[in-house]
Design a protein around this motif. Sequence first.
Motif, short mmCIF file in Angstrom:
data_model
loop_
_atom_site.label_atom_id
_atom_site.label_comp_id
_atom_site.label_asym_id
_atom_site.label_seq_id
_atom_site.Cartn_x
_atom_site.Cartn_y
_atom_site.Cartn_z
N PHE A 99 9.23 -0.03 6.81
CA PHE A 99 9.31 0.77 5.58
C PHE A 99 7.97 1.42 5.28
N ALA A 100 6.88 0.70 5.53
CA ALA A 100 5.55 1.27 5.30
C ALA A 100 5.30 2.45 6.25
N LEU A 101 5.68 2.29 7.52
CA LEU A 101 5.52 3.37 8.49
C LEU A 101 6.40 4.56 8.13
N GLY A 102 7.61 4.29 7.66
CA GLY A 102 8.48 5.37 7.23
C GLY A 102 7.81 6.20 6.14
N LYS A 103 7.27 5.51 5.13
CA LYS A 103 6.58 6.21 4.04
C LYS A 103 5.34 6.94 4.56
N GLY A 104 4.57 6.28 5.44
CA GLY A 104 3.35 6.89 5.96
C GLY A 104 3.63 8.15 6.75
N TYR A 105 4.63 8.11 7.62
CA TYR A 105 4.96 9.29 8.42
C TYR A 105 5.61 10.38 7.56
N GLU A 106 6.36 9.98 6.54
CA GLU A 106 6.92 10.99 5.63
C GLU A 106 5.80 11.72 4.90
N ASP A 107 4.81 10.98 4.43
CA ASP A 107 3.68 11.62 3.76
C ASP A 107 2.95 12.58 4.70
N ALA A 108 2.93 12.22 6.00
CA ALA A 108 2.28 13.07 6.99
C ALA A 108 3.20 14.20 7.47
N LYS A 109 4.38 14.29 6.87
CA LYS A 109 5.39 15.30 7.19
C LYS A 109 5.88 15.20 8.64
N GLN A 110 5.81 14.01 9.20
CA GLN A 110 6.39 13.74 10.52
C GLN A 110 7.75 13.09 10.28
N PHE A 111 8.72 13.90 9.93
CA PHE A 111 9.97 13.40 9.38
C PHE A 111 10.83 12.67 10.40
N LEU A 150 0.84 -1.21 0.00
CA LEU A 150 0.00 0.00 0.00
C LEU A 150 0.87 1.25 0.00
N ALA A 151 1.89 1.28 0.87
CA ALA A 151 2.79 2.43 0.92
C ALA A 151 3.51 2.63 -0.40
N ASN A 152 3.86 1.53 -1.04
CA ASN A 152 4.62 1.57 -2.28
C ASN A 152 3.77 2.00 -3.48
N MET A 153 2.46 2.18 -3.26
CA MET A 153 1.60 2.71 -4.31
C MET A 153 1.91 4.18 -4.60
N LYS A 154 2.67 4.81 -3.69
CA LYS A 154 3.08 6.20 -3.80
C LYS A 154 1.90 7.18 -3.66
N TYR A 174 -1.02 6.38 -2.47
CA TYR A 174 -1.86 5.97 -1.34
C TYR A 174 -1.39 6.67 -0.07
N ARG A 175 -2.34 7.06 0.77
CA ARG A 175 -2.00 7.72 2.03
C ARG A 175 -2.68 7.00 3.20
N PHE A 176 -1.90 6.68 4.22
CA PHE A 176 -2.45 6.11 5.45
C PHE A 176 -2.98 7.25 6.31
#
Length: 657
Positions: free
Chosen positions: A353-365, A318-322, A324-326
Amino acid sequence: MSQDFSIQFQSIKRALQSKNLSQAAQLIASLKTSELAVVQQVELFYLSAVTQRMAGQFNTAIGELEQLLNLRPEHGRAYQELAYNYQALNQPDKAASAFFKATHYNPALMTSWKQLLNIYRQHQDTNAEQLALQHIAYLEQLPAPILGAYDLMYEKQLASAEQVCRQFLQQHKHHPEGMLLLAELGIQLKVYHDAEFLLESCVELYPDNLRAVIAYLGLLAKLGKHQRVVTISDQQLQTYPDNLQILMAKANALLGINRTADAIAIFTALIEEDQDRPGVWLALGHAYKTTGESAKAVEAYLQAAHYHKQFGDAYWSLANMKSYRFDEDALANMAAIEADPSVGVDDRIHLCFALGKGYEDAKQFEAAFKYYEKGNKLKLISVGYDITRTEDAIAAQIDACTPAVFANVKGGFPSPEPIFIVGMPRAGSTLLEQILASHSDIDGTMELHNILSLASSVGAQSTSGGKPYPYCLADLSADQCYQLGKQFIQQTRYYRGSAPFFIDKMPNNFMHVGFIKRILPNAKIIDARRDPLDCCFSNFKQLFGEGQDFSYGLDEVGLYYQAYEKLMAHWDEVLPGAVLRVQHEDVLDDLEGQVKRMLDYLGIPFEQACLDFYQTERLIKTPSAEQVRQPINRKGQGRWQPFEASLDPLLARFNRQ
């Protein structure tokens, strides 16, 4: 130190065998003050835990094992030891969980299987009991040396396992279990040519051995020999029409040769038969992703996670769909799953890795980097990557592929059809492929394994009587080069349409530019290059399906990038003009100019469709599938900057501090 450690290590084992626990403890304490490699620390923690358990110091033993598992999270015997200690402390639930993990990471641990069998019987879990009985029966029928070699293999002692296995096969030449194990060791050691020969021979000798058939199908898939998988699967399905593993092997192979509708039909039929098949839902999602049907892909991945709550690959997909947003609830749920001690290492890696992408999308770097770093650390330990192997391989290419090797060389298959796009992963190669494959004269294919396989076969042949690869390239006859090039064209026919040219986008082929020019002198090669920080950090954030083991560490990916640059500079020197370098940032700045430059290099007339590449409908099987279905944009530039405070190893390496 290594020899000294080995002597002391054996002394500790002798002390334990004679139950001289105080002597063992003294020797262990002495060794702990020394500078030890990770593998030595793992061995020492294990023996220390055994010593402490035998002395009745169960909590101390557990502490030693926890330190071991921080270094090697997949250590099966450590989990077995952990279980013994929990049993002694009368903590049956923790013991049961540890025995389960022991058999997961080391399926050759007979004692753990028998302990689990008792636990399943106490809980009246009939299905689990039957599975345990089947596995125990399988282990009990194995010859003792083979069982021992399996144990060594699962504990990552590959050289010792191979030695035991070869000694056994010298006495029992065509024993199926010996052949299967040696092939599996070959796969783990990446000696794919030898493994393929062993499995092919095993299937021919024992056509009814289903384990051999499935192992062979798995290796062929890894090597990209998808048409062969389809052929063998069809043969086997006549005998085993309902075998899930064979049906899945066939469907995934159909995806590999672009018969996506046929693959989706198999996945769909399997799900209609039984919806509780998370692995099939995952594969169906991958199939829909390649066709650009994002909504269907998302739904399939969500179903995979629904039926298997800890299925890390479903969340990562799901994260790798780019696109998609959690949401916050999904991130909190995933974080809770990742924190659960019962989650296996592979699922934990995918979740990180999924959480990394999810938090990056949420700008929680900060949270994003924490998970990226944890996932990469676990993955790097798991794959055991050593950058020196890559550096040695590149040094060999530079040493072997001198200007003399290519001066006035004749031979090779003269086909102008292949276009190779090489370079680092995440460097924009999928975009270049999509642009060029939008041309009516060019077929896009996928990341083909054929050059890697042919180079491996040349190396295997030469090591028995001549020079090893790549030093044997200078000695290849004109006819050998012709036949190898012809073989490549024939093998790749399955992945093409009817266009006069086709693309092989395997990035790792940069290692084999010399080999390509020896066997396919008219082939065109494009080097996809991207800003090193953007490229390296993009690799660090990406969990690859297989290969690209260098990407799981900031130091490792930076060193790999520099090694790649060094080899490409060598190809420029010994094969001037053979490789066209295309800088990703130049494509973003001047799409039309770079498109015309590439087409001029290929000798192909300009077509407007190349500029309208995002409108081209085709199957795409890389992480960039969604991005290249959009007009040109700069979303990928500078993605490292919010993480700058954590990227010192990369910033220093590329003088960007």
